[in-house]
Design an enzyme around this catalytic site. Sequence first.
Site, PDB file in Angstrom:
ATOM      1  CB  CYS A 184      -0.994  -0.234   1.135  1.00 46.74           C
ATOM      2  SG  CYS A 184      -2.190  -1.383   1.104  1.00 46.74           S
ATOM      3  CG  HIS A 241      -3.339   3.182   1.950  1.00 45.71           C
ATOM      4  ND1 HIS A 241      -3.692   2.739   0.805  1.00 45.71           N
ATOM      5  CD2 HIS A 241      -3.147   2.188   2.958  1.00 45.71           C
ATOM      6  CE1 HIS A 241      -4.292   1.643   1.058  1.00 45.71           C
ATOM      7  NE2 HIS A 241      -3.680   1.197   2.269  1.00 45.71           N
ATOM      8  CG  ASN A 289      -6.767  -0.754   1.263  1.00 47.58           C
ATOM      9  OD1 ASN A 289      -6.284  -0.808   0.398  1.00 47.58           O
ATOM     10  ND2 ASN A 289      -6.565  -1.135   2.452  1.00 47.58           N
TER      11      ASN A 289
END
Length: 333
Positions: free
Chosen positions: A112, A254, A284
Amino acid sequence: MTRAAVLAGIGACLPRRLVTNEELAARLNSSDEWVRSRTGIRQRYVAEEGVLTSDLAVGAGSRALKSSGDPHVDALVVATTTPDRPCPATAPTVAGKLGLGHAAAYDVSAVCSGFLYALASAAGLIATGVAERALVIGAETFSRILNPADRSTSVIFGDGAGAVVLRAGSPHEDGALGPFDLGSDGEGVELITVPAGGPPPGGAHPDPVPDDYYFTMQGKKVFWLAVQRMGQSAQSVLDRTGWRVEDVDHLVAHQANHRITRRLADEIGLPRERAVSNIAEVGNTAAASIPLALAHAHAEGVLTSGDRVLLTAFGGGLTWGATTLTWPAVERS
């Protein structure tokens, strides 16, 4: 003259298939309310059979190139945890599909945090004169590595891609990337992992069970580490940029979980309403998370020329990073 990497174009691409919480809830003995209250997510997009990570990367990359007004780049960096195949890298495939000729092309894997690592890498190519223009893409088909029976992960992640074009310019102009802070901690490798993703250190081991080929995450431990590491990294680049926290117009972190984003804003002393969020719409998306959030905020007019923007991420590895920029006047792709 000092060379800087300047953001000159932006684009995004999502798969066609939309998956709502209700659809997942029926399979996972869950509910829309359960998912929303814990993650802030109400839907995500999932790549259909035959759609590759490179296909999503091409979609985002082509839009970013169009936004920049110039289809030429000297380098392409693709951040992904879910490449088309283990070998070769996905970036050369994307470069070929985009018609980038013999541009340098390579992948970056930092889960990520991948987009920030790729952004720093491309900025380095520009700063050292290796490239005049670079395309940076975060692209994922994370749904392919999720256990469909695990509600702790299968409700969180989605697929997609986001991209930016960087050009050589002055460190004093809008769009110039500020200092980077990057870090890692291999002691936390088991917190975010695919257990059977490769050979174990030291040789032979018992045959893995099927579930070992799926992504796993220790959510509670990751939550607090993410807040702490992103907060520290963000403060580091603010100090080096010479910005106070109150100078920041937008925090683009993020998009892991809406509770993490809000807690991070609290941690660095920024009003929560200044935190950009699109997790409700896309979930996500790992390495695609930050560029997708930037592209959507730009398209909606949330990001406007002159806004001071703080970027930060945390991911498997463990890895983390942050940087700053003043948002430029960029065409909407």
